[in-house]
Scaffold this active site. Structure first.
Site, PDB file in Angstrom:
ATOM      1  N   ASP A 143       0.836  -1.197   0.000  1.00  0.00           N
ATOM      2  CA  ASP A 143       0.000   0.000   0.000  1.00  0.00           C
ATOM      3  C   ASP A 143       0.871   1.248   0.000  1.00  0.00           C
ATOM      4  O   ASP A 143       1.895   1.300   0.696  1.00  0.00           O
ATOM      5  CB  ASP A 143      -0.883   0.017   1.249  1.00  0.00           C
ATOM      6  CG  ASP A 143      -2.369  -0.072   0.933  1.00  0.00           C
ATOM      7  OD1 ASP A 143      -2.813   0.698   0.068  1.00  0.00           O
ATOM      8  OD2 ASP A 143      -3.060  -0.902   1.534  1.00  0.00           O
TER       9      ASP A 143
ATOM     10  N   ASP B 249      -3.712   3.922  -2.351  1.00  0.00           N
ATOM     11  CA  ASP B 249      -4.894   4.208  -1.557  1.00  0.00           C
ATOM     12  C   ASP B 249      -5.482   5.559  -1.932  1.00  0.00           C
ATOM     13  O   ASP B 249      -4.765   6.554  -2.042  1.00  0.00           O
ATOM     14  CB  ASP B 249      -4.512   4.211  -0.065  1.00  0.00           C
ATOM     15  CG  ASP B 249      -5.687   4.450   0.843  1.00  0.00           C
ATOM     16  OD1 ASP B 249      -6.507   3.532   0.984  1.00  0.00           O
ATOM     17  OD2 ASP B 249      -5.786   5.557   1.407  1.00  0.00           O
TER      18      ASP B 249
ATOM     19  N   GLU C 266      -6.905   2.614  -6.096  1.00  0.00           N
ATOM     20  CA  GLU C 266      -8.229   2.565  -5.478  1.00  0.00           C
ATOM     21  C   GLU C 266      -8.940   3.867  -5.805  1.00  0.00           C
ATOM     22  O   GLU C 266      -8.428   4.953  -5.533  1.00  0.00           O
ATOM     23  CB  GLU C 266      -8.116   2.416  -3.962  1.00  0.00           C
ATOM     24  CG  GLU C 266      -9.475   2.408  -3.270  1.00  0.00           C
ATOM     25  CD  GLU C 266      -9.416   2.822  -1.810  1.00  0.00           C
ATOM     26  OE1 GLU C 266     -10.222   2.294  -1.031  1.00  0.00           O
ATOM     27  OE2 GLU C 266      -8.579   3.674  -1.449  1.00  0.00           O
TER      28      GLU C 266
ATOM     29  N   HIS D 165     -10.692  -4.776   3.355  1.00  0.00           N
ATOM     30  CA  HIS D 165     -10.628  -4.425   4.773  1.00  0.00           C
ATOM     31  C   HIS D 165     -11.559  -3.289   5.164  1.00  0.00           C
ATOM     32  O   HIS D 165     -11.588  -2.889   6.336  1.00  0.00           O
ATOM     33  CB  HIS D 165      -9.185  -4.030   5.123  1.00  0.00           C
ATOM     34  CG  HIS D 165      -8.734  -2.796   4.391  1.00  0.00           C
ATOM     35  ND1 HIS D 165      -8.498  -2.787   3.032  1.00  0.00           N
ATOM     36  CD2 HIS D 165      -8.507  -1.533   4.818  1.00  0.00           C
ATOM     37  CE1 HIS D 165      -8.134  -1.579   2.659  1.00  0.00           C
ATOM     38  NE2 HIS D 165      -8.125  -0.802   3.714  1.00  0.00           N
ATOM     39  N   ASP D 166     -12.309  -2.749   4.215  1.00  0.00           N
ATOM     40  CA  ASP D 166     -13.179  -1.607   4.489  1.00  0.00           C
ATOM     41  C   ASP D 166     -14.669  -1.930   4.427  1.00  0.00           C
ATOM     42  O   ASP D 166     -15.486  -1.062   4.735  1.00  0.00           O
ATOM     43  CB  ASP D 166     -12.889  -0.477   3.490  1.00  0.00           C
ATOM     44  CG  ASP D 166     -11.649   0.313   3.832  1.00  0.00           C
ATOM     45  OD1 ASP D 166     -11.281   0.370   5.021  1.00  0.00           O
ATOM     46  OD2 ASP D 166     -11.031   0.888   2.914  1.00  0.00           O
TER      47      ASP D 166
END
Length: 543
Positions: free
Chosen positions: A99, A201, A270, A331-332
């Site tokens: 990330d 991200d 993303e 993960h969100d």
């Protein structure tokens, strides 16, 4: 040529390091924990792993608030551990993606500590600062995704600073060329250490509108959007000015130019904007921008064949030469077997989980698969007193946050904390996950885990699934039917999204040769009729 682009059609396994495997028994997963499980990851047949942030951080947002981009937080290990991870992964032919959180830093980053002191220091213009309005209120109406205004007053400078996320995550000023260069230098630090790529991200949040114009209001009937609804006032605006600015295209071209100096490396962005599919198409256009992009469009609760077709068709119509990456869990968001299966109590049906992974892996594009997806893990239920996520704490009880998808990975049913750690984990080990642990599925031929493994290896034998074009075929609502075509191979692909038997007329397809070996629930063809059992999948080569 396509085969040399390892990322095209790749399955990328996302690891949330805090929750994957704890090597030193402090209750938090770490890099050495990942190293210890690399053989397991290799057995999954995935092409790469994407590791969520492990950089030095005060952990207000669990690593997405970085205070040092070039160092490892001690709870995860050190640079030597990371180098060992790279070496062992490469020896197993696994690529490593990490990330990069570029749009903002932690408020404990040295850049911000200097920037906030006054309006004349060397870093004074490295963050987004603005004067108050004459009445002392914030410069404009921009909001934070995590609740409240997107501006916080800094008494040292007598100005507001912008934060699209937590108040402890100030936004960098990408209009400043020194900031852009410093960010690129940080990215290159990891390229020199041997990483194969980056998941970027919130990459469309780097630039803000330099005029600081107010975002326009969104009508009430349109406030339901991906990830946001009226529980969060963020949905009350069109976010035209606090992200997704035209200048960002030039910056992502700079990222691509840097990666081109390290052959074989890749950037996955993303993207969450007012029109994420359009932005994804723009950000992956040609060969000078991002290699891949993914949006939140399949991370919703909308699980119908018509919706999936709409999302894919919309992207295909605009993406031209770009390349998508599909994700149904991360993960969100709530875990997919719960999110898509809760309404009809499908989460506990093993064939449902098997079908979901096959479906997402059969669309045109690459795949991000979140840890635990290979086990069919449902969402974990977290008591209020155990919540760690600041997002969940703010919006409880209407929204319980993201902890339910971040609980520890279950390795062995009968060990302490299912083999994750000998000490109390940072989030509770979910009791219902123990029966789905790796130890329980590893040697069971029909398990979700072994179906996942079989499918990833089987998929690699079919170039049409890796690289082919996609064309949808009209069918009943509970069926998703399409073809994938690459060079001389054409596959007919069918999925039954329901828990009832469905049929499909195959008379328009001649000489179907069923493709087996994927260990999924299958269908059978007789007299031009394909009969698909609940959550059944069917692959056939078309002559």
């Amino acid at each position: 040529m396509l085969e040399k682009m390892w990322w095209r059609g790749a399955v990328i396994y996302q690891i949330y390091p805090r929750s994957f495997n704890d090597s030193n028994n402090d209750g938090i997963g770490d890099l050495r924990g990942i190293v210890a499980k690399l053989d397991y990851i290799a057995s999954l047949g995935v092409d790469a792993i994407w590791i969520s942030p492990f950089f030095k951080s005060p952990m207000k947002d669990f690593g997405y608030d970085i205070s040092d981009y070039r160092d490892i937080d001690p709870i995860f290990g050190n640079l030597a551990d990371f180098d060992e991870l790279i070496a062992k992964a490469h020896a197993l032919n696994i690529k490593i993606m990490i990330d990069q959180v570029l749009s903002h830093t932690s408020d404990q980053h040295q850049w911000f500590i200097e920037s906030r002191e006054n309006q004349t220091n060397d870093k004074a213009n490295w963050y987004v600062w603005a004067d108050a309005k004459p009445d002392g209120t914030a410069p404009n109406n921009w909001l934070s995704i995590f609740g409240g205004m997107g501006w916080t007053w800094e008494p040292r400078r007598q100005q507001y600073y912008l934060h699209n996320f937590l108040t402890s995550q100030p936004d960098l000023n990408f209009h400043n060329p020194d900031v852009r260069q410093a960010v690129l230098d940080n990215v290159e630090f990891w390229l020199k250490r041997g990483v194969d790529g980056f998941r970027l991200d919130a990459i469309n949040f780097c630039f803000h509108d330099a005029q600081l114009r107010d975002n326009p209001p969104k009508p009430k009937e349109l406030r339901q959007s991906i990830g946001f609804d009226e529980k969060n006032p963020y949905a009350y605006q069109y976010h035209y000015f606090n992200n997704t600015q035209d200048e960002n295209l030039g910056f992502i071209e700079s990222i691509r130019s840097l990666l081109n100096q390290y052959p074989g490396t890749v950037a996955l962005g993303e993207i969450s904007s007012e029109d994420s599919l359009k932005t994804m198409a723009e950000y992956t256009q040609g060969d000078s921008r991002l290699h891949m992009g993914y949006s939140f469009d399949l991370l919703t609760e909308n699980f119908t064949a018509s919706y999936i077709k709409q999302v894919v068709k919309s992207l295909e119509a605009s993406v031209s030469d770009g390349w998508p990456c599909w994700s149904i869990s991360n993960h969100d968001v709530q875990r997919v077997v719960t999110r898509w299966g809760a309404k009809n109590n499908l989460a506990a049906a093993p064939n449902f989980a098997k079908m979901l992974f096959a479906l997402i892996s059969s669309l045109r594009g690459s795949v991000c698969s979140y840890q635990g997806e290979e086990l069919g893990l449902p969402e974990g239920e977290i008591a209020f007193e155990d919540i760690q996520d600041p997002y969940g704490k703010t919006f409880w009880p209407q929204f319980k946050g993201r902890d339910g998808c971040r609980t520890p990975h279950p390795w062995s049913k009968n060990e302490t904390n299912a083999g994750f750690s000998e000490n109390t984990p940072w989030l509770p080990m979910i009791d219902s996950h123990k029966s789905l642990a790796v130890s329980e599925q590893d040697n069971e031929p029909a398990s979700i885990l072994n179906s996942y493994r079989a499918f990833t290896h089987w998929r690699k034998q079919h170039p049409a699934l890796l690289y082919g074009d996609i064309e949808f075929i009209e069918s009943a609502e509970d069926l998703l039917v399409f073809t994938r075509t690459f060079e001389s191979q054409k596959l007919l692909v069918c999925f039954n999204l329901s828990d009832a038997t469905q049929t499909f007329n195959t008379s328009s397809f001649n000489n179907l040769t069923e493709q087996t070996g994927h260990k999924l629930a299958v269908g059978k063809v007789a007299s031009n009729t394909l009969e698909l059992q609940p959550f059944g999948c069917f692959y056939a080569e078309v002559q």
